[in-house]
Design a protein around this motif. Structure first.
Motif, PDB file in Angstrom:
ATOM      1  N   ARG A   1     -33.313  18.929 -47.949  1.00  0.00           N
ATOM      2  CA  ARG A   1     -34.214  20.159 -47.633  1.00  0.00           C
ATOM      3  C   ARG A   1     -35.489  20.047 -47.295  1.00  0.00           C
ATOM      4  N   PHE A   2     -36.103  18.466 -47.858  1.00  0.00           N
ATOM      5  CA  PHE A   2     -37.656  18.359 -48.038  1.00  0.00           C
ATOM      6  C   PHE A   2     -37.929  17.408 -46.590  1.00  0.00           C
ATOM      7  N   LYS A   3     -38.842  18.017 -45.734  1.00  0.00           N
ATOM      8  CA  LYS A   3     -38.837  16.971 -44.442  1.00  0.00           C
ATOM      9  C   LYS A   3     -40.434  16.859 -44.363  1.00  0.00           C
ATOM     10  N   LEU A   4     -40.564  15.502 -44.244  1.00  0.00           N
ATOM     11  CA  LEU A   4     -42.082  15.014 -44.188  1.00  0.00           C
ATOM     12  C   LEU A   4     -42.478  14.579 -42.800  1.00  0.00           C
ATOM     13  N   THR A   5     -43.313  14.827 -42.097  1.00  0.00           N
ATOM     14  CA  THR A   5     -43.838  14.486 -40.866  1.00  0.00           C
ATOM     15  C   THR A   5     -45.497  14.462 -40.814  1.00  0.00           C
ATOM     16  N   MET A   6     -45.932  13.783 -39.692  1.00  0.00           N
ATOM     17  CA  MET A   6     -47.284  13.519 -39.535  1.00  0.00           C
ATOM     18  C   MET A   6     -47.901  14.770 -38.570  1.00  0.00           C
ATOM     19  N   ASN A   7     -49.122  15.026 -38.860  1.00  0.00           N
ATOM     20  CA  ASN A   7     -49.741  15.953 -37.694  1.00  0.00           C
ATOM     21  C   ASN A   7     -49.949  15.015 -36.644  1.00  0.00           C
TER      22      ASN A   7
ATOM     23  N   GLU B   1     -35.651  25.308 -46.321  1.00  0.00           N
ATOM     24  CA  GLU B   1     -36.054  23.902 -45.791  1.00  0.00           C
ATOM     25  C   GLU B   1     -37.497  23.863 -45.954  1.00  0.00           C
ATOM     26  N   CYS B   2     -38.035  22.989 -46.482  1.00  0.00           N
ATOM     27  CA  CYS B   2     -39.528  22.781 -46.832  1.00  0.00           C
ATOM     28  C   CYS B   2     -40.023  21.624 -45.976  1.00  0.00           C
ATOM     29  N   ILE B   3     -40.796  22.162 -45.143  1.00  0.00           N
ATOM     30  CA  ILE B   3     -41.586  21.345 -43.881  1.00  0.00           C
ATOM     31  C   ILE B   3     -42.917  21.038 -44.627  1.00  0.00           C
ATOM     32  N   ILE B   4     -43.158  19.688 -44.814  1.00  0.00           N
ATOM     33  CA  ILE B   4     -44.507  18.975 -45.202  1.00  0.00           C
ATOM     34  C   ILE B   4     -45.038  18.256 -44.083  1.00  0.00           C
ATOM     35  N   VAL B   5     -46.429  18.903 -43.540  1.00  0.00           N
ATOM     36  CA  VAL B   5     -46.912  17.986 -42.357  1.00  0.00           C
ATOM     37  C   VAL B   5     -48.236  17.354 -42.973  1.00  0.00           C
ATOM     38  N   ASP B   6     -48.223  16.290 -43.041  1.00  0.00           N
ATOM     39  CA  ASP B   6     -49.324  15.362 -43.489  1.00  0.00           C
ATOM     40  C   ASP B   6     -50.515  15.374 -42.427  1.00  0.00           C
TER      41      ASP B   6
ATOM     42  N   GLU C   1     -44.204  25.735 -36.682  1.00  0.00           N
ATOM     43  CA  GLU C   1     -43.428  25.508 -35.542  1.00  0.00           C
ATOM     44  C   GLU C   1     -42.155  24.859 -35.530  1.00  0.00           C
ATOM     45  N   MET C   2     -42.235  24.029 -36.747  1.00  0.00           N
ATOM     46  CA  MET C   2     -41.057  23.290 -37.095  1.00  0.00           C
ATOM     47  C   MET C   2     -40.117  24.240 -37.877  1.00  0.00           C
ATOM     48  N   CYS C   3     -40.214  25.279 -38.259  1.00  0.00           N
ATOM     49  CA  CYS C   3     -39.561  26.052 -39.237  1.00  0.00           C
ATOM     50  C   CYS C   3     -38.279  26.806 -38.416  1.00  0.00           C
ATOM     51  N   SER C   4     -37.105  26.936 -39.007  1.00  0.00           N
ATOM     52  CA  SER C   4     -36.239  27.482 -38.235  1.00  0.00           C
ATOM     53  C   SER C   4     -35.349  28.698 -39.224  1.00  0.00           C
ATOM     54  N   GLY C   5     -36.092  28.964 -40.207  1.00  0.00           N
ATOM     55  CA  GLY C   5     -35.414  30.044 -41.287  1.00  0.00           C
ATOM     56  C   GLY C   5     -35.637  31.305 -40.879  1.00  0.00           C
ATOM     57  N   LYS C   6     -34.955  32.261 -41.448  1.00  0.00           N
ATOM     58  CA  LYS C   6     -35.192  33.740 -41.100  1.00  0.00           C
ATOM     59  C   LYS C   6     -36.496  34.381 -41.654  1.00  0.00           C
ATOM     60  N   TYR C   7     -37.100  33.619 -42.697  1.00  0.00           N
ATOM     61  CA  TYR C   7     -38.503  33.961 -43.258  1.00  0.00           C
ATOM     62  C   TYR C   7     -39.210  32.718 -43.503  1.00  0.00           C
ATOM     63  N   LEU C   8     -40.605  32.758 -43.040  1.00  0.00           N
ATOM     64  CA  LEU C   8     -41.319  31.758 -43.218  1.00  0.00           C
ATOM     65  C   LEU C   8     -42.360  32.087 -44.381  1.00  0.00           C
ATOM     66  N   PHE C   9     -42.399  31.136 -45.278  1.00  0.00           N
ATOM     67  CA  PHE C   9     -43.229  31.163 -46.641  1.00  0.00           C
ATOM     68  C   PHE C   9     -44.427  30.201 -46.469  1.00  0.00           C
ATOM     69  N   ARG C  10     -45.706  30.529 -46.582  1.00  0.00           N
ATOM     70  CA  ARG C  10     -46.880  29.644 -46.389  1.00  0.00           C
ATOM     71  C   ARG C  10     -47.236  29.451 -47.497  1.00  0.00           C
ATOM     72  N   VAL C  11     -47.278  28.034 -47.906  1.00  0.00           N
ATOM     73  CA  VAL C  11     -47.319  27.507 -49.053  1.00  0.00           C
ATOM     74  C   VAL C  11     -48.715  26.606 -49.246  1.00  0.00           C
ATOM     75  N   ASP C  12     -49.511  26.507 -50.177  1.00  0.00           N
ATOM     76  CA  ASP C  12     -50.447  25.443 -50.284  1.00  0.00           C
ATOM     77  C   ASP C  12     -50.022  24.335 -51.197  1.00  0.00           C
ATOM     78  N   ALA C  13     -50.571  23.011 -50.897  1.00  0.00           N
ATOM     79  CA  ALA C  13     -50.018  22.072 -51.746  1.00  0.00           C
ATOM     80  C   ALA C  13     -50.658  22.031 -53.140  1.00  0.00           C
ATOM     81  N   ASP C  14     -51.294  23.052 -53.829  1.00  0.00           N
ATOM     82  CA  ASP C  14     -51.591  23.169 -55.166  1.00  0.00           C
ATOM     83  C   ASP C  14     -50.885  24.510 -55.942  1.00  0.00           C
ATOM     84  N   ASP C  15     -49.919  25.203 -55.189  1.00  0.00           N
ATOM     85  CA  ASP C  15     -49.517  26.137 -55.736  1.00  0.00           C
ATOM     86  C   ASP C  15     -48.167  25.963 -56.393  1.00  0.00           C
TER      87      ASP C  15
END
Length: 304
Positions: free
Chosen positions: A69-75, A43-48, A90-104
């Motif tokens: 699998r892609f979910k967009l929400t507002m800060n 799951e890919c959680i994007i918080v704008d 906080e919105m993530c529910s997976g076994k592992y949490l991957f921290r990603v920047d929006a230019d990676d």
């Protein structure tokens, strides 16, 4: 599609957390690289964070609309960019949490490699790794992809030393870590709730917070991602000098508190004398107390 669903059911869900602010020039390539992963059950959680460009529309139209699998929400706050990071976690529910920047941009096996590594090394709570780094030229274009240069900010000796004993790098005020390629176990995150505390160096505080809660970090000398530097002022929110004046003592208080708590947790202190360790712990405690007193004075002056 049925084959993909069957494959997903056999794979544990993992989560990717992205905070978005004015990244219309890069977010498509980032999410496309995630969509093309060999590991499919994510799951890919994007918080704008209240972007003023077309980035959120790109996310919804090109990904969320047709790929659940892609979910967009507002800060939900209007205060700090770091709140978007915390909300995405906080919105993530997976076994592992991957921290990603929006230019990676990630190689197709990025998720698969890191999941396998953590599955095989239960002794680590989080891992990080190298990435390639590429800068934008003055004409707005990137160089040929074959010319991407390796980002290796730390020597092998520094990394080996950190992996043996993170206290070494902490005493030198340098944490050997790459935030955009970091992965943390959801179980550890749920138990200790580390947070991005300040908009300035928020990732730095997050990982000291992890260490302060006894987290075991490990740096992996593998390359499975690429970092792009878009060098655009519009990508980052600007805060006035007063806010930095106001936050600096608070930042020093929090950082030194994390440091002495982390040193108290660390059990593998290869090459560090116990008496010296206690001196550093006391040093950071004293600096935390001094910063707290200054923080109180500054905040009182703002309230007068």
């Amino acid at each position: 599609m049925n084959n993909m669903n069957a494959e997903n059911n056999e794979q544990p869900l993992v989560s990717i957390a992205i905070a978005l602010y004015n990244k219309e020039d890069s977010i498509y390539r980032t999410l496309q690289s995630i969509q093309n992963q060999t590991y499919k059950n994510f799951e890919c959680i994007i918080v704008d964070d209240h972007s003023t460009d077309n980035g959120p529309n790109i996310v919804y139209q090109c990904f969320c609309k047709n790929d659940k699998r892609f979910k967009l929400t507002m800060n939900t706050t209007e205060e700090q960019y770091v709140d978007a990071h915390n909300q995405s976690y906080e919105m993530c529910s997976g076994k592992y949490l991957f921290r990603v920047d929006a230019d990676d941009i990630f190689f197709p096996d990025y998720l698969e490699f890191n999941i396998k590594y953590l599955d095989e090394h239960p002794e680590y709570d989080a891992i990080s790794s190298y990435s390639y780094f590429k800068e934008k030229r003055e004409n707005g274009l990137f160089e040929n992809d074959d010319n991407i240069s390796l980002q290796q900010a730390f020597s092998d000796n520094e990394i080996n030393r950190f992996n043996k004993c993170p206290a070494h790098s902490m005493l030198g005020n340098t944490i050997i870590w790459s935030n955009p390629t970091s992965v943390i176990r959801k179980k550890f995150f749920d138990e200790h709730k580390p947070k991005y505390t300040f908009y300035a160096f928020g990732d730095y505080f997050f990982w000291y917070n992890v260490l302060a809660n006894g987290g075991r970090l490990h740096f992996v000398k593998e390359i499975h991602s690429c970092r792009f530097n878009y060098n655009s002022k519009s990508n980052n929110k600007v805060y006035n000098d007063d806010s930095f004046y106001f936050l600096t003592p608070r930042m020093n208080f929090v950082l030194n508190t994390y440091k002495y708590k982390a040193l108290e947790h660390i059990e593998y202190t290869d090459g560090i004398n116990k008496d010296d360790m206690q001196k550093f712990i006391q040093k950071y405690k004293d600096e935390a107390n001094d910063a707290f007193e200054l923080m109180t004075k500054v905040e009182n002056s703002y309230n007068d």
